[in-house]
Motif scaffolding. Sequence first.
Motif, PDB file in Angstrom:
ATOM      1  N   VAL A 146      64.184 -26.616  40.518  1.00 49.78           N
ATOM      2  CA  VAL A 146      62.593 -25.949  40.435  1.00 49.78           C
ATOM      3  C   VAL A 146      62.135 -25.463  38.489  1.00 49.78           C
ATOM      4  N   ARG A 147      63.244 -25.283  38.456  1.00 50.81           N
ATOM      5  CA  ARG A 147      63.885 -24.611  36.902  1.00 50.81           C
ATOM      6  C   ARG A 147      64.110 -25.438  36.307  1.00 50.81           C
ATOM      7  N   ASP A 148      64.551 -26.906  35.453  1.00 53.00           N
ATOM      8  CA  ASP A 148      63.807 -28.256  35.202  1.00 53.00           C
ATOM      9  C   ASP A 148      62.424 -28.350  35.013  1.00 53.00           C
ATOM     10  N   THR A 149      62.131 -28.273  36.161  1.00 54.73           N
ATOM     11  CA  THR A 149      60.435 -28.850  36.453  1.00 54.73           C
ATOM     12  C   THR A 149      59.363 -26.942  35.174  1.00 54.73           C
ATOM     13  N   ILE A 150      59.913 -26.518  35.491  1.00 53.60           N
ATOM     14  CA  ILE A 150      59.132 -25.625  35.145  1.00 53.60           C
ATOM     15  C   ILE A 150      59.837 -25.413  33.136  1.00 53.60           C
ATOM     16  N   SER A 151      60.617 -26.285  32.906  1.00 55.83           N
ATOM     17  CA  SER A 151      60.868 -25.793  31.629  1.00 55.83           C
ATOM     18  C   SER A 151      60.693 -27.126  30.994  1.00 55.83           C
ATOM     19  N   ASN A 202      63.407 -16.051  31.989  1.00 54.88           N
ATOM     20  CA  ASN A 202      64.073 -15.872  32.527  1.00 54.88           C
ATOM     21  C   ASN A 202      63.406 -15.471  34.150  1.00 54.88           C
ATOM     22  N   ASP A 203      64.318 -15.187  35.143  1.00 58.28           N
ATOM     23  CA  ASP A 203      64.023 -15.208  36.464  1.00 58.28           C
ATOM     24  C   ASP A 203      62.596 -14.197  37.090  1.00 58.28           C
ATOM     25  N   THR A 204      62.036 -12.637  36.434  1.00 56.31           N
ATOM     26  CA  THR A 204      61.052 -12.094  36.440  1.00 56.31           C
ATOM     27  C   THR A 204      60.406 -12.187  35.642  1.00 56.31           C
ATOM     28  N   GLU A 205      60.240 -12.854  34.678  1.00 53.59           N
ATOM     29  CA  GLU A 205      59.323 -13.013  33.312  1.00 53.59           C
ATOM     30  C   GLU A 205      57.883 -13.462  34.252  1.00 53.59           C
ATOM     31  N   SER A 206      56.475 -12.937  33.796  1.00 53.39           N
ATOM     32  CA  SER A 206      55.797 -13.521  34.355  1.00 53.39           C
ATOM     33  C   SER A 206      55.210 -14.951  33.444  1.00 53.39           C
ATOM     34  N   LEU A 207      55.225 -15.993  34.497  1.00 58.87           N
ATOM     35  CA  LEU A 207      54.951 -17.208  33.527  1.00 58.87           C
ATOM     36  C   LEU A 207      53.233 -16.998  33.514  1.00 58.87           C
ATOM     37  N   PHE A 208      52.685 -16.913  34.292  1.00 59.70           N
ATOM     38  CA  PHE A 208      50.773 -17.254  34.144  1.00 59.70           C
ATOM     39  C   PHE A 208      50.388 -15.877  33.234  1.00 59.70           C
ATOM     40  N   LEU A 215      53.249 -27.729  39.247  1.00 58.05           N
ATOM     41  CA  LEU A 215      54.071 -26.895  39.620  1.00 58.05           C
ATOM     42  C   LEU A 215      54.042 -26.650  40.769  1.00 58.05           C
ATOM     43  N   LEU A 216      52.958 -26.704  41.064  1.00 58.52           N
ATOM     44  CA  LEU A 216      52.534 -26.451  43.381  1.00 58.52           C
ATOM     45  C   LEU A 216      52.495 -28.459  43.660  1.00 58.52           C
ATOM     46  N   MET A 217      52.540 -29.209  42.770  1.00 60.96           N
ATOM     47  CA  MET A 217      52.566 -30.617  43.429  1.00 60.96           C
ATOM     48  C   MET A 217      53.734 -30.995  43.279  1.00 60.96           C
ATOM     49  N   THR A 218      54.590 -30.804  42.925  1.00 59.51           N
ATOM     50  CA  THR A 218      56.655 -30.442  42.927  1.00 59.51           C
ATOM     51  C   THR A 218      56.826 -29.534  43.871  1.00 59.51           C
ATOM     52  N   LEU A 219      56.276 -28.671  44.266  1.00 60.68           N
ATOM     53  CA  LEU A 219      56.790 -28.008  45.162  1.00 60.68           C
ATOM     54  C   LEU A 219      56.375 -28.422  46.611  1.00 60.68           C
ATOM     55  N   GLU A 220      55.113 -29.036  46.628  1.00 60.85           N
ATOM     56  CA  GLU A 220      54.768 -29.484  47.921  1.00 60.85           C
ATOM     57  C   GLU A 220      55.345 -30.610  48.358  1.00 60.85           C
ATOM     58  N   SER A 221      56.068 -31.898  47.191  1.00 62.57           N
ATOM     59  CA  SER A 221      56.497 -32.975  47.117  1.00 62.57           C
ATOM     60  C   SER A 221      57.871 -32.679  47.304  1.00 62.57           C
ATOM     61  N   GLU A 222      58.693 -31.862  46.831  1.00 64.00           N
ATOM     62  CA  GLU A 222      60.145 -31.767  47.063  1.00 64.00           C
ATOM     63  C   GLU A 222      60.690 -30.622  47.868  1.00 64.00           C
ATOM     64  N   MET A 246      61.518 -18.881  44.135  1.00 64.56           N
ATOM     65  CA  MET A 246      62.549 -19.114  45.473  1.00 64.56           C
ATOM     66  C   MET A 246      62.736 -17.830  46.152  1.00 64.56           C
ATOM     67  N   ASP A 247      62.117 -17.086  45.993  1.00 68.18           N
ATOM     68  CA  ASP A 247      61.542 -16.368  47.568  1.00 68.18           C
ATOM     69  C   ASP A 247      61.043 -17.250  48.001  1.00 68.18           C
ATOM     70  N   LEU A 248      59.166 -18.387  47.541  1.00 70.47           N
ATOM     71  CA  LEU A 248      58.884 -18.687  48.202  1.00 70.47           C
ATOM     72  C   LEU A 248      59.642 -19.627  49.371  1.00 70.47           C
ATOM     73  N   LEU A 249      60.556 -20.336  48.288  1.00 68.02           N
ATOM     74  CA  LEU A 249      61.191 -21.827  48.763  1.00 68.02           C
ATOM     75  C   LEU A 249      62.458 -21.457  50.721  1.00 68.02           C
ATOM     76  N   ARG A 250      63.165 -19.940  50.285  1.00 72.82           N
ATOM     77  CA  ARG A 250      64.363 -19.527  50.489  1.00 72.82           C
ATOM     78  C   ARG A 250      62.368 -19.284  52.337  1.00 72.82           C
TER      79      ARG A 250
END
Length: 84
Positions: A9-14, A27-33, A46-53, A75-79
């Motif tokens: 996930v970190r690599d995908t975002i990067s 950083n882990d808590t900064e708003s990406l959007f 990002l959503l396509m990665t989360l859905e497929s992986e 990370m919360d969503l994945l958990r």
Amino acid sequence: MQAENLKLVRDTISNILVDRGQPPEFNDTESLFDSGKLDSLAAVNLLMTLESEFGIDLSDPDFEITQIDTFAAIMDLLRENAMA
């Protein structure tokens, strides 16, 4: 959460950030959007990665875009998805 999942996930975002001409760090808590780092097209990638992986169900009526606004939220969503 397994370390390889965090890295994926970190690599995908990067990679999305780099493709957008931005530095790959965040950083882990900064708003990406809200920060402008990511836009709606980046959200789709990002959503396509989360859905497929990770099998995230994007058709879930309870899904909200805020669930992918920060790395910590993702990370919360994945958990939550793993426990479902």
